[in-house]
Design an enzyme around this catalytic site. Structure first.
Site, PDB file in Angstrom:
ATOM      1  N   ASP A 234       0.812  -1.180  -0.011  1.00  0.00           N
ATOM      2  CA  ASP A 234      -0.076  -0.079  -0.005  1.00  0.00           C
ATOM      3  C   ASP A 234       0.853   1.256  -0.033  1.00  0.00           C
ATOM      4  O   ASP A 234       1.547   1.564   1.021  1.00  0.00           O
ATOM      5  CB  ASP A 234      -0.743  -0.183   1.239  1.00  0.00           C
ATOM      6  CG  ASP A 234      -1.935   1.118   1.233  1.00  0.00           C
ATOM      7  OD1 ASP A 234      -1.596   2.195   0.631  1.00  0.00           O
ATOM      8  OD2 ASP A 234      -3.007   0.939   1.926  1.00  0.00           O
ATOM      9  N   HIS A 235       0.803   1.951  -0.916  1.00  0.00           N
ATOM     10  CA  HIS A 235       1.691   3.211  -1.287  1.00  0.00           C
ATOM     11  C   HIS A 235       1.516   4.313  -0.416  1.00  0.00           C
ATOM     12  O   HIS A 235       2.149   5.083  -0.272  1.00  0.00           O
ATOM     13  CB  HIS A 235       1.707   3.731  -2.682  1.00  0.00           C
ATOM     14  CG  HIS A 235       2.915   4.120  -3.233  1.00  0.00           C
ATOM     15  ND1 HIS A 235       4.035   4.814  -2.404  1.00  0.00           N
ATOM     16  CD2 HIS A 235       3.539   4.047  -4.341  1.00  0.00           C
ATOM     17  CE1 HIS A 235       5.003   5.117  -3.256  1.00  0.00           C
ATOM     18  NE2 HIS A 235       4.787   4.564  -4.273  1.00  0.00           N
ATOM     19  N   ARG A 236       0.405   4.145   0.436  1.00  0.00           N
ATOM     20  CA  ARG A 236      -0.228   5.220   1.472  1.00  0.00           C
ATOM     21  C   ARG A 236       0.660   4.950   2.820  1.00  0.00           C
ATOM     22  O   ARG A 236       1.063   5.816   3.384  1.00  0.00           O
ATOM     23  CB  ARG A 236      -1.517   4.980   1.782  1.00  0.00           C
ATOM     24  CG  ARG A 236      -2.516   5.621   0.684  1.00  0.00           C
ATOM     25  CD  ARG A 236      -3.816   5.087   1.043  1.00  0.00           C
ATOM     26  NE  ARG A 236      -3.965   3.564   1.484  1.00  0.00           N
ATOM     27  CZ  ARG A 236      -5.222   3.075   1.942  1.00  0.00           C
ATOM     28  NH1 ARG A 236      -6.173   4.257   2.100  1.00  0.00           N
ATOM     29  NH2 ARG A 236      -5.479   1.829   1.996  1.00  0.00           N
TER      30      ARG A 236
END
Length: 459
Positions: A429-431
């Site tokens: 998850d790039h968040r």
């Protein structure tokens, strides 16, 4: 529980895990039967498991609310019971139903409260969770698994003689199409007849073999020449629906990225052979070693052992690693969880993985074992593929995939050699992090695979 005059109406109890409804699989009693306290009266299927529901009081059954295959909301009537000295009459407006088949349940696990509403004579009882090893979610394309060829005692006559038919769902499907399930060749363990065997018989005999189920097989107009072939319509229900909803939500909410690397696993295979030679009574698998390596990586990069709380706009890093293991079963993909896996030794990881995956495929895990993961390990190499870009198991933040291990040419110390090579992929998850963290984690995992001795510095 509610009361109507001298009768008492037992409501579908709260089954936990946020479940709001359940599908009736089969009734264990009929109208007119006498029931005792805590006697199982109905078997229902939720999105998590198959559940045996006991009645919390004694009496005579005067009404069954709902037919097999019907979905009932939590808090709605299930059974109406009258005192034994009352006339066995049916209350006005209450429908009654009978199930022709009765079958034994699987291993019984205790864990859920019945969640009755208020009442004067409320009795505390418990609900037995019995995920039957022979029953998948009601999806026609999936095949149930039988963990034992033995036929439950008593039960339906279709289990006596011929091929054993343990699952009530299989018996019902066969009955609806006019097929004698006991006459089929069972492909399950011990010759148990599975759903796939009934569907194969349907395909071989065509629509004339039975009455046809409008919810299972539906003929549609064919714009071309008549072929006599019918479309197979598969209702998206039960476990399959939960999987679809969860994966769809993951794709909608998580901006996922996948990175991958090829690694030389020759040293890892040699390490496993040495461990198992030294402790043959406690063998470990490659998956157990990969789990140990992932735990080492998450210790260095805890950002990946996290989830995003969208409502509160925050990232929550878990204190413990609750390791999910993706397991393919005959009724869909499930992800059983090893809680606080970082506390286990490598041998304990091996034993826990073997027990957990076996129970998942048998359908005997309670719902609590299928939720709460913080990081998932996916060995898709067992399907004979090299790589994948899997969907993250929501609400987790990362998933490591392992491809098949095959012989490939590899340069070692400047010389070409044949080595055991696999591909590792990390979907994250790039968040929760950027490429530096994700790349650092994957590189650490790859280095430990190629040089298992590096693990010593992190254990």
């Amino acid at each position: 529980m509610t009361t109507v005059d001298s009768t008492r109406v037992f409501l579908l109890p709260d089954l936990g895990e946020g479940l709001t409804e359940a599908e009736i699989v089969q009734w264990r009693v009929a109208v007119g039967d006498e029931v005792t306290v805590d006697q199982v009266v109905v078997e229902v299927e939720t999105a998590k498991a198959v559940v045996d529901v006991p009645c919390p009081y004694a009496g005579r059954v005067v009404a069954l609310h709902g037919a097999a295959g019907e979905v009932r909301p939590v808090g709605q009537p299930l059974v109406t019971v009258a005192p034994l000295d009352a006339a066995p009459t049916e209350p006005a407006g209450h429908a009654t139903y009978r199930e022709e088949e009765r079958a034994g349940s699987g291993n019984v696990l205790i864990g859920y409260g019945t969640g009755h509403g208020p009442g004067r004579r409320r009795r505390r009882s418990r609900l037995t969770v019995a995920p039957e090893p022979t029953r998948p979610a009601p999806v026609p394309a999936a095949a149930p698994v039988a963990t034992t060829p033995a036929v439950p005692g008593g039960g339906d006559p279709s289990t006596r003689g011929g091929s054993p038919v343990i699952s009530p769902i299989v018996r019902r499907l066969a009955r609806e199409h006019g097929i004698d399930a006991t006459a089929l060749h069972g492909t399950g363990p011990g010759g148990v007849v599975r759903r796939a065997d009934v569907e194969a018989a349907l395909a071989a005999t065509g629509p004339a073999a039975g009455t046809g189920s409008p919810t299972t097989v539906t003929a549609v107009p064919d714009p071309g020449p008549a072929t006599g072939v019918e479309d197979l319509v598969i209702p998206l229900t039960g476990v399959r629906k939960v999987i679809a909803d969860k994966l769809s939500r993951s794709r909608r909410e998580i901006p996922e990225v996948t990175i991958w690397v090829d690694v030389d696993a020759t040293g890892l295979l040699a390490t496993r052979a040495a461990i198992n030679a030294a402790s043959p009574d406690q063998p470990v698998s490659i998956l157990a070693l990969m789990a140990r390596i992932c735990l080492s990586g998450l210790r260095r990069f805890p950002q990946l052992n996290a989830r995003v709380d969208g409502e509160a706009q925050r990232i929550v890093q878990s204190a413990g690693v609750h390791l999910g293991i993706a397991a393919q079963t005959d009724w869909g993909l499930v992800v059983p969880v090893l809680r606080d896996a970082q506390r286990l030794t490598t041998a304990e990881l091996g034993a826990a993985l073997a027990e957990t995956t076996a129970a998942a495929r048998a359908g005997t895990l309670p719902p609590a074992r299928l939720t709460g993961g913080t990081f998932t390990l996916n060995n898709y190499g067992v399907f004979g593929v090299d790589g994948s870009t899997p969907i993250i198991n929501h609400p987790e933040a990362a998933l490591l995939g392992i491809g098949r291990i095959v012989d490939k040419p590899w340069v070692v110390d400047g010389q070409l050699a044949v080595r055991k090579v696999t591909q590792l992929s990390l979907t994250f998850d790039h968040r929760v992090c950027d490429g530096g963290v994700a790349g650092g984690f994957l590189r650490h995992v790859a280095d430990c695979v190629e040089q298992p001795a590096l693990l010593i510095a992190n254990v």
